[in-house]
Design a protein around this motif. Sequence first.
Motif, PDB file in Angstrom:
ATOM      1  N   ASN A 131       0.818  -1.214   0.000  1.00  0.00           N
ATOM      2  CA  ASN A 131       0.000   0.000   0.000  1.00  0.00           C
ATOM      3  C   ASN A 131       0.852   1.266   0.000  1.00  0.00           C
ATOM      4  OD1 ASN A 131      -2.614   1.011  -0.230  1.00  0.00           O
ATOM      5  ND2 ASN A 131      -2.708   1.505   1.945  1.00  0.00           N
TER       6      ASN A 131
ATOM      7  N   LYS B  92       2.311   4.080  -1.905  1.00  0.00           N
ATOM      8  CA  LYS B  92       2.055   4.634  -3.245  1.00  0.00           C
ATOM      9  C   LYS B  92       3.318   4.656  -4.101  1.00  0.00           C
ATOM     10  CE  LYS B  92      -2.077   7.431  -2.545  1.00  0.00           C
ATOM     11  NZ  LYS B  92      -2.463   6.979  -1.203  1.00  0.00           N
TER      12      LYS B  92
ATOM     13  N   VAL C 276       5.518   2.474  -4.291  1.00  0.00           N
ATOM     14  CA  VAL C 276       5.811   1.144  -4.830  1.00  0.00           C
ATOM     15  C   VAL C 276       4.974   0.860  -6.082  1.00  0.00           C
ATOM     16  CG1 VAL C 276       5.458  -1.322  -4.326  1.00  0.00           C
ATOM     17  CG2 VAL C 276       6.601   0.135  -2.662  1.00  0.00           C
ATOM     18  N   TRP C 277       3.792   1.456  -6.158  1.00  0.00           N
ATOM     19  CA  TRP C 277       2.850   1.107  -7.228  1.00  0.00           C
ATOM     20  C   TRP C 277       3.438   1.228  -8.636  1.00  0.00           C
ATOM     21  CZ3 TRP C 277      -2.040   4.069  -5.039  1.00  0.00           C
ATOM     22  CH2 TRP C 277      -2.435   3.446  -3.852  1.00  0.00           C
TER      23      TRP C 277
ATOM     24  N   GLY D 277       3.640  -1.046 -12.203  1.00  0.00           N
ATOM     25  CA  GLY D 277       2.839  -0.532 -13.311  1.00  0.00           C
ATOM     26  C   GLY D 277       1.466  -0.036 -12.909  1.00  0.00           C
ATOM     27  N   TYR D 278       1.126  -0.174 -11.631  1.00  0.00           N
ATOM     28  CA  TYR D 278      -0.213   0.232 -11.189  1.00  0.00           C
ATOM     29  C   TYR D 278      -0.296   1.753 -11.143  1.00  0.00           C
ATOM     30  CZ  TYR D 278      -4.367   0.641  -8.196  1.00  0.00           C
ATOM     31  OH  TYR D 278      -5.593   0.970  -7.683  1.00  0.00           O
ATOM     32  N   GLU D 279      -1.396   2.294 -11.671  1.00  0.00           N
ATOM     33  CA  GLU D 279      -1.461   3.744 -11.861  1.00  0.00           C
ATOM     34  C   GLU D 279      -2.185   4.511 -10.763  1.00  0.00           C
ATOM     35  OE1 GLU D 279      -1.578   4.468 -16.543  1.00  0.00           O
ATOM     36  OE2 GLU D 279      -2.898   2.829 -15.952  1.00  0.00           O
ATOM     37  N   GLY D 280      -2.823   3.807  -9.810  1.00  0.00           N
ATOM     38  CA  GLY D 280      -3.464   4.502  -8.687  1.00  0.00           C
ATOM     39  C   GLY D 280      -4.659   5.342  -9.095  1.00  0.00           C
ATOM     40  N   ALA D 281      -4.925   6.388  -8.329  1.00  0.00           N
ATOM     41  CA  ALA D 281      -6.111   7.227  -8.541  1.00  0.00           C
ATOM     42  C   ALA D 281      -6.168   7.747  -9.972  1.00  0.00           C
ATOM     43  CB  ALA D 281      -6.103   8.404  -7.567  1.00  0.00           C
ATOM     44  N   SER D 282      -7.392   7.832 -10.515  1.00  0.00           N
ATOM     45  CA  SER D 282      -7.501   8.292 -11.898  1.00  0.00           C
ATOM     46  C   SER D 282      -8.536   9.390 -12.083  1.00  0.00           C
ATOM     47  CB  SER D 282      -7.837   7.112 -12.819  1.00  0.00           C
ATOM     48  OG  SER D 282      -9.226   6.876 -12.866  1.00  0.00           O
ATOM     49  N   PHE D 283      -9.362   9.612 -11.075  1.00  0.00           N
ATOM     50  CA  PHE D 283     -10.435  10.608 -11.199  1.00  0.00           C
ATOM     51  C   PHE D 283      -9.883  11.985 -11.562  1.00  0.00           C
ATOM     52  CE2 PHE D 283     -12.971  13.969  -9.102  1.00  0.00           C
ATOM     53  CZ  PHE D 283     -14.148  13.828  -9.819  1.00  0.00           C
TER      54      PHE D 283
ATOM     55  N   ASN E  39     -10.382   7.455  -4.413  1.00  0.00           N
ATOM     56  CA  ASN E  39      -9.785   6.542  -5.407  1.00  0.00           C
ATOM     57  C   ASN E  39      -8.578   5.827  -4.803  1.00  0.00           C
ATOM     58  OD1 ASN E  39      -9.979   7.830  -8.876  1.00  0.00           O
ATOM     59  ND2 ASN E  39     -11.575   7.215  -7.458  1.00  0.00           N
TER      60      ASN E  39
ATOM     61  N   THR F 294     -13.211   5.307 -14.953  1.00  0.00           N
ATOM     62  CA  THR F 294     -12.246   5.656 -13.906  1.00  0.00           C
ATOM     63  C   THR F 294     -11.648   4.423 -13.240  1.00  0.00           C
ATOM     64  OG1 THR F 294     -13.747   7.465 -13.460  1.00  0.00           O
ATOM     65  CG2 THR F 294     -11.952   7.178 -11.930  1.00  0.00           C
TER      66      THR F 294
ATOM     67  N   PHE G   7     -12.730   2.824 -10.375  1.00  0.00           N
ATOM     68  CA  PHE G   7     -12.824   2.637  -8.928  1.00  0.00           C
ATOM     69  C   PHE G   7     -14.290   2.419  -8.513  1.00  0.00           C
ATOM     70  CE2 PHE G   7      -8.573   4.263  -9.199  1.00  0.00           C
ATOM     71  CZ  PHE G   7      -7.907   3.650  -8.149  1.00  0.00           C
TER      72      PHE G   7
ATOM     73  N   TRP H 186      -7.044  -2.653 -14.596  1.00  0.00           N
ATOM     74  CA  TRP H 186      -7.657  -1.699 -13.663  1.00  0.00           C
ATOM     75  C   TRP H 186      -8.250  -0.491 -14.372  1.00  0.00           C
ATOM     76  CZ3 TRP H 186      -2.428  -2.461 -14.287  1.00  0.00           C
ATOM     77  CH2 TRP H 186      -1.710  -1.385 -14.822  1.00  0.00           C
TER      78      TRP H 186
ATOM     79  N   LEU I  85      -3.497  -2.999  -7.110  1.00  0.00           N
ATOM     80  CA  LEU I  85      -2.374  -3.750  -6.538  1.00  0.00           C
ATOM     81  C   LEU I  85      -2.545  -3.998  -5.032  1.00  0.00           C
ATOM     82  CD1 LEU I  85       0.515  -4.960  -7.146  1.00  0.00           C
ATOM     83  CD2 LEU I  85       1.369  -2.824  -6.158  1.00  0.00           C
ATOM     84  N   PRO I  86      -2.984  -3.007  -4.249  1.00  0.00           N
ATOM     85  CA  PRO I  86      -3.092  -3.274  -2.806  1.00  0.00           C
ATOM     86  C   PRO I  86      -4.081  -4.393  -2.482  1.00  0.00           C
ATOM     87  CG  PRO I  86      -3.160  -0.904  -3.240  1.00  0.00           C
ATOM     88  CD  PRO I  86      -3.246  -1.586  -4.568  1.00  0.00           C
TER      89      PRO I  86
ATOM     90  N   TYR J  27       1.706  -7.900 -12.427  1.00  0.00           N
ATOM     91  CA  TYR J  27       0.394  -7.281 -12.203  1.00  0.00           C
ATOM     92  C   TYR J  27      -0.132  -6.567 -13.452  1.00  0.00           C
ATOM     93  CZ  TYR J  27      -3.163  -4.148 -10.513  1.00  0.00           C
ATOM     94  OH  TYR J  27      -4.334  -3.458 -10.379  1.00  0.00           O
ATOM     95  N   GLN J  28       0.761  -5.864 -14.132  1.00  0.00           N
ATOM     96  CA  GLN J  28       0.364  -5.143 -15.353  1.00  0.00           C
ATOM     97  C   GLN J  28      -0.187  -6.051 -16.448  1.00  0.00           C
ATOM     98  OE1 GLN J  28       2.431  -1.651 -17.585  1.00  0.00           O
ATOM     99  NE2 GLN J  28       3.982  -2.735 -16.414  1.00  0.00           N
TER     100      GLN J  28
END
Lengths: 175, 523
Positions: A144, A146, A148-149, A153-159, B52, B197, B199, B320, B354-355, B377-378
Motif C-alpha cells: 500500500n 504509493k 511502490v505502485w 505498473g499500477y497507476e493509482g487514482a484516476s479521477f 480513489n 475511472t 474505482f 484496472w 495492486l493493494p 500485475y500489469q
Amino acid sequence: MMSDTSSLKGLTRRQVLSRATSAGASFVIGAGFLAASNGAWAIETGVLRPETMATLVQMARDIYPHDQVADEYYVLAVKGYDTPEAAEGIETGIATLNAAARNKGHANYLSIGWERARVDILRGMEDGTFFQRIRGGLVTGLYNQKAVWPIFGYEGASFEQGGYIARGFNDINWL
Amino acid sequence: MAAPFDLNDDDVVAIIGTGAGGGVLANELAQKGVRVVALEAGARHEPQDFINDEWDSFGQLAWLDPRTTSGDWRVAKDFSGLPAWIVKSVGGTTQHWAGASLRFQDHEWKAATTYGTVQGASLLDWPIDAAEMDPWYTKAEDKLNVTRTGDRPGLPGNNNYLVFEAGAKALGYKDVHTGRMAINSDDKRDRPMCQQTGFCFQGCKWGAKWSAGYVDIPQGEATGNLEVRTQSHASRILHNAAGKVTGVEYFDTDGNLQMQKARIVCVAGNSFESPRLLLNSASSMFPDGLANSSGQVGRNYMRHMTGSVYAVFDKPVRMWRGTTMAGIIQDEARHDPSRGFVGGYELETLSLGLPFMAAFLDPGAWGREFTTALDHYQNMAGMWIVGEDMPQETNRVTLNHDVMDSYGLPVVNVHFDDHPNDIAMRNHAYKQGQAVYEAVGATRTFPTPPYPSTHNLGTNRMSENARDGVVNKWGQTHDIANLFVSDGSQFTTGAAENPTLTIVAIAIRQADHIAREMSGQKI
Ligand SMILES: Cc1cc2nc3c(=O)[nH]c(=O)nc-3n(C[C@H](O)[C@H](O)[C@H](O)COP(=O)(O)OP(=O)(O)OC[C@H]3O[C@@H](n4cnc5c(N)ncnc54)[C@H](O)[C@@H]3O)c2cc1C
Ligand code: SF4
C-alpha cells in the motif's frame, strides 16, 4: 533517500561505512542506524537494535521478494515496529529466528547466503504468531505504499485525470 | 428538505438501513405520500467524498464493527473477523457495488421444483414467480438506468473485457457482452456517463453508477416525507401486548438511546444485521426473537458460490483501467445437471488494484510463487465467478454473547460450510475460467478463493408457509403483520445472478403493497 535520515543525511558512503560496527552483503549496521551498503538510504533506529532492524528487513524481503523493489521500501514497511510498544515482541521474534538459524549451523539469519535456506527457516515458523504478524503487516505495509505502485505498473487514482475514457481504457493491441 | 418527525409520531414507517432494499423502499414510500423515518448506522458520503484508493476507501465505507466466523469456508481462516465486505453508509453497499444488474432466470424462482431433492440443502420455491416480477424488474431497470435494457446502450469494453471476450469466443461461448450495468452509458441521463475511472468498488466519484445513497435518498427527501437519521444504530424493535411492533430503539449520533414510535417497521440492515436485530429484540412474549416462531431467523445464509480466476499474459493488459465489472459470460448460467451440479453460474470480469490484489489473490500466501504473480500485475486479467449456492439450515447467523459491539450488544457469528454442490460448481467454473484465459495465451492462471462475502442473502427467507420461513410474498413477517423485512435477507434461494436488481425490484413492489395496505387501513 528516506525521509528520516536526519543526522545521516549527506554522509558519503565512506563516511557511513566508517561509522559501521558491522557490514553484511546489503546492509551497513552501526550504533543506532542502518544503511544500504551502496549508500542509497539510511535510517536511524530508536528502540530496536539496528541488527534486529536489519534482520527484520531481510525477513520482509524473504517473505515478499520482489527483485525490482529496492530495500528502502521494505525498510519503510517494517519501520513502524520500532516503537516502545512493539520492540519487545520484535526482539523476541528475531531472537527466535536467529536461534533457528544457529540450529542449522549458521551464525545468524542475516549471515545465510541463499534465500532458499532462509526461506526454509521461515517455513518452520510460518504458523507462529510472530511470522504471521510480520507477514500480515507487510500486505499493507509494503503493497500500500504509493511509491511502490509504479514499480508494478499500477497507476493509482484516476479521477483527477478524468478517468481512462481518453487515456487507454481499451488500448490493448495484441489480441 | 429534511422532514423532522417527532419521536412520538406513531404514524410513520420506520425503516432500518438505507441500502439497496431500505433506501429504495424509503424513496418509493415517500413518493407515495407515506411519511418515513429511516435510521442509518452509517454517515452520508456524497460522490465527491469518495476516495480513489482501495484501503482508504475501505476505511471510509466498510462495516468494521466486530463479527465472528466459524465453519469450513476459507474466509473463516483468512478473514476471521471480516465475514463480509459490506458498507456502513447512507446508501449501504450500493455505494460500492459494481453495478451488475441481472434478472433471475425464470426457473430460478422455483429452485426446489426445478432441482428436485438435493441432499443437505433446504431448497424451497419462492412464493412469487417470473411473471409476477416482470413489471417490477422493468421499474427497477428504469430506476437504475441499467444498460442493454430499455433504450440504454451497452458500455464499451475495456482491456480486461477485451481479453475475456476473445477467450470466451475462442472457447465457443455465445452469450458474451459488456453486461447489464447500473452505470450510465450515454449522456442522456440525469447523471453523467461512465468515465472509465476504474474505482467502482470505491464509490463512483462521477455519480455515473447508481447508488441508493445519492439517487433515491435525496429524491425521497425532496418530497418532504422522508427523514434520514444518520449514524443512528437500531438496537431493538419494541412491541405491545397484542404482539404488534410499536417502534425502534436506537443509539443516535451522540450514542444516546432514543425510541422512534412507528406504525410499521421495515428491517433492511443486510443479511447479518437484519436477523441480528430480530434476535436481539427477544422478549418474554417472543423469547426466540421477533418473527421467529419458525426458528428460521438467521438460517439458510447464502453468499453465492464465488471465486475468481486471474491470469498472467506475456504482454500488458492493465485491467484496472475502466469499469471494474466490464463484461459477462452467461453460457454457464443455465441449469444443466450433466455438468455435475444443479444451478448455474455467471463469469464476470473483475479487477483489483495492486493493494487489494496483494491481500486477496491468495490470502496468507508468501514467497516467490506468490510474488512472481504480482510482479506481472500489469499483465494480469481477472474474472469473478458468481453462482447459485445451496441454502443449508446449518449455515446461519447467530448471536455471539461472548463478543459485544461498542453499544454492548452481542455481535453475530456467521457459520458457513460449502455444500458439495457449491464445490462441484466452483471447480467447474475454475476450469472454464482458466480455459478462457488459456485460449488467448495466458502463461499462468490462478484459481483464487472467495473473498469475504459481498452478496449476503437468505437469513430471513420468504416462504409460502409460515413454518418454512420468516416472511411472506410481500416481505411481511409471518408472525407480526406490521413488521417487514426489506433487504436481501428475504431471498428464498440465491439464483446465479448478482442480487441487487432483484432486491430493488422487490423493494419497489413492497412499497406498493405497504402503501395500499396502509390506505386500506389493513396495517
Ligand atoms: C464490492 C461489492 C461489489 C458488489 N457488486 C455487485 C454487483 O455488481 N451487482 C449486484 O447485484 N450486487 C453487488 N454487490 C452486492 C450489493 O451491494 C448488495 O447485495 C446490496 O447492496 C444489499 O442490499 P441490502 O439492502 O440487503 O443491504 P445494504 O445495501 O448493505 O444496506 C444495509 C444498510 O443497513 C445499515 N444498517 C445495518 N444495520 C443497521 C442498524 N442496526 N441500524 C441502522 N442501520 C443499519 C447499513 O449501514 C447499510 O447502510 C456488491 C457488493 C460489494 C461489497
Ligand atoms: S468506471 Fe465508470 S462507473 Fe466505475 S467508478 Fe468509474 S465512472 Fe463510475
